[in-house]
Design an enzyme around this catalytic site. Structure first.
Site, PDB file in Angstrom:
ATOM      1  CG  ASP A 125       1.354  -1.023 -10.883  1.00  0.00           C
ATOM      2  OD1 ASP A 125       1.952  -0.176 -11.572  1.00  0.00           O
ATOM      3  OD2 ASP A 125       0.772  -0.751  -9.808  1.00  0.00           O
ATOM      4  N   GLY A 132       0.799  -1.232   0.000  1.00  0.00           N
ATOM      5  CA  GLY A 132       0.000   0.000   0.000  1.00  0.00           C
ATOM      6  C   GLY A 132       0.823   1.269   0.000  1.00  0.00           C
ATOM      7  CB  SER A 190      -2.517  -4.727  -5.657  1.00  0.00           C
ATOM      8  OG  SER A 190      -2.449  -3.958  -6.836  1.00  0.00           O
TER       9      SER A 190
END
Lengths: 399, 399
Positions: free
Chosen positions: A190, A132, A138
């Protein structure tokens, strides 16, 4: 029993400007998310553990919504709305948004890649990557999940010395669906960095689905200090503040965005030129300073980030730049080749406990896998501490 | 017996870019150079004292090169080469460059504005403005000198409540010649700010003498903290470094210069709009942040300047920007209206003794004069400490 790993990512150049169509360069950072796949004590039960964030969830396989899945094993570019809805219903009682999202991505991939008759397993996630903090945690999780389930399902054979390009396509594609479960509408940048490592050029398209991602063929790993200021930031607020500044002072903000675009373009040319790691390091440091100054101009820095920058500068460690949305979050310091562990410790001491520092690498390898030796005890998983512990688990193969 | 004063200056916006034809805005800073004119103990002797820098020089008036002066009292735009040469010869034994330059300017103006038959005087300079820190101390000195000698010669009558525009023209013109003695080829920006106070727009012309200086009709005084990092800097080196960067990365540096030009243009429009001091303060702070970031991009900041900026930001004191060449030197913090002395002291304490801090004003008044009361003792001059002491000497008139 095996373990897979996937790296985090940082934005090297172009954050904020990317919102206005300027390309950005992202690179992997060699802090990894690890996913262990070990036998479950109950053969009908699958278990998802993530000790770093206190997540422990169990499901009976027989109670999962298998009937919602119409095309098991087939990779699509979008989520199947029926499975998505069935999982939303199943997970409605899980109120913690992080646990809900992590469970949703896990079960979506599990339902598509495994079958009702698979054996029971525990999937234990461990992370040396802060969660985070804008470092793509993630996506690393989704890539780990995809790689683990693809291997478990036999879609990825036990790799001998490396993962193949086909393996990579599968991992990247399925991890994008995991990201979609978590973020709704991810850019895809990502997960491609967590899959491939190295660096990529990303350009957001005006229309949905028209974004371009171009991985670089090679990107030499460079010494990096990653500093997490742990100052909470609101990405959406920062993006909106820059938008307000742009509408109020367009004649100032537009040339700033042009300068950022020129920084990205210069870095892009350098990376493609296959110059030496030393040359690249020197040029990327200079461009980091320029890009940081431009982000200061846009008002997205923060005293905590400036503190990292100022002390690293005083210790002559390298060039420090905020990465991502700013306003807190993380700073990257591209070190010159010769920074010793001693100087890293001086920086760590000068900054104090408020900050988390990581001596790591920029542009390192992507997804990895290792079989665990038969003597490995699952109790050991929670005792692993740093990258070296994970590294010594077995013979890793990487992309 | 009387005393004159002249303020220092800072570059508000546009430093470095000014080298490439971008206009810059300079403003006065309410730290002053003071020049006392008191009787000499020997009526044939003139004496120049500057205790802050250890300067004490005496000349017999009869030994000065009066014969080199062909047009006494007449203001020209350039130095008279004959007088200039005669003074060079006279001052050849003065090897300290600062003493030599200060003496040269003093004697050039004395020879033109006074006569062989004037009485003996001591000219004692005191300063609350740091000398040699890029704050226009030589121009404040030249303005003080011009004002003092013009008053002594009767070209400026004892002003009753204020100085006239004609007085100002004379002071500015003669101080430019003083600056020419010191710097060879001054831009004229420093002496006009030291004369008029407030703020000016300056644009360097391509050809010699084609520069433009436009004073603003009004500029409300704004709260300012001036911090001298005391880190020595080499202006010429910094200017040359930016030149190198521009030639190596023109596609990046040109939009940065365009952004600086837009910052200056925006500030110019705001100052001319006669908006309220609050509005101006808020906008100038935002523009200071933007301009500072752009200077960071150009590589001319320094850890000491970033330290000031970071701590002032943490204490929420206002916006801090490097001023002038950078690489050390001074930072200005435009404070929001409500910063208390307490917060100033917190900043001072946090920065420590390495830094000199001044709680002052941006855009305050220009040249000033006060007659000294008959009870004033010359011994008192060396005991005056801060602005308040000087302020209480008499009834000052200012521009």
């Amino acid at each position: 029993m095996f373990v897979v790993s996937a790296p985090g990512k940082v934005i090297l150049y172009g954050e904020h400007a990317v919102v206005y169509g300027v390309p950005a360069i992202a690179a992997s950072v060699s802090l990894h998310m690890y996913m262990f796949v070990v036998d479950s004590s109950d053969p009908d039960v699958i278990e998802l553990d993530f000790p770093e964030v206190g997540l422990v969830r169990k499901w009976r396989r027989s109670e999962l919504p298998w009937s919602s899945v119409s095309e098991a094993g087939k990779l699509h570019q979008k989520l199947d709305p029926e499975v998505h809805l069935a999982l939303k219903t199943l997970l409605a009682p899980v109120t913690d948004p992080f646990e809900n999202a992590a469970s949703h991505a896990f079960l979506y991939l599990y339902l598509h890649l495994c079958s009702e008759s698979s054996a029971g397993q525990r999937f234990v996630t461990r992370s040396t990557l802060p969660v985070g903090a804008g470092l793509g945690s993630s996506a690393s999780y989704s890539v780990g999940l995809a790689a683990a389930l693809l291997k478990l399902s036999g879609k990825i054979q036990d790799p001998s010395t490396s993962l193949s390009a086909e393996n990579l396509e599968l991992i990247n594609g399925w991890s994008f669906l995991g990201e979609s479960c978590i973020h709704g509408n991810p850019s895809g940048i990502d997960n491609i960095v967590a899959t491939r490592g190295g660096a990529v050029l990303y350009e957001r398209g005006a229309a949905h689905g028209s974004s371009k991602i171009e991985p670089y063929d090679s990107f030499p790993p460079l010494g990096l200090i990653l500093t997490n200021t742990k100052v909470p930031r609101q990405t959406s607020q920062l993006v909106s503040d820059v938008g307000t500044l742009k509408s109020q002072l367009p004649e100032i903000v537009e040339p700033i965005l042009n300068a950022i675009a020129a920084v990205v373009s210069r870095a892009d040319g350098l990376i493609r030129s296959n110059c030496s790691a030393e040359e690249l390091n020197e040029s990327l440091r200079e461009l980091a300073q320029i890009n940081h100054g431009l982000l200061v101009s846009l008002g997205v820095s923060h005293p905590s980030l400036e503190r990292v920058r100022q002390i690293a500068h005083e210790l002559e460690i390298g060039q420090t730049k905020l990465t991502g949305a700013g306003g807190g979050g993380c700073a990257i310091t591209i070190v010159d080749g010769e920074v010793s562990g001693k100087r890293f410790n001086m920086l760590k001491m000068a900054l104090g406990d408020e900050f988390d520092l990581f001596e790591t690498e920029l542009g390192g390898r992507g997804v990895g896998m290792a079989n665990l030796s038969s003597s490995f005890e699952t109790d050991q998983i929670s005792q692993l501490k740093d990258a070296r512990d994970f590294h010594e688990l077995g013979n890793w193969v990487y992309w």
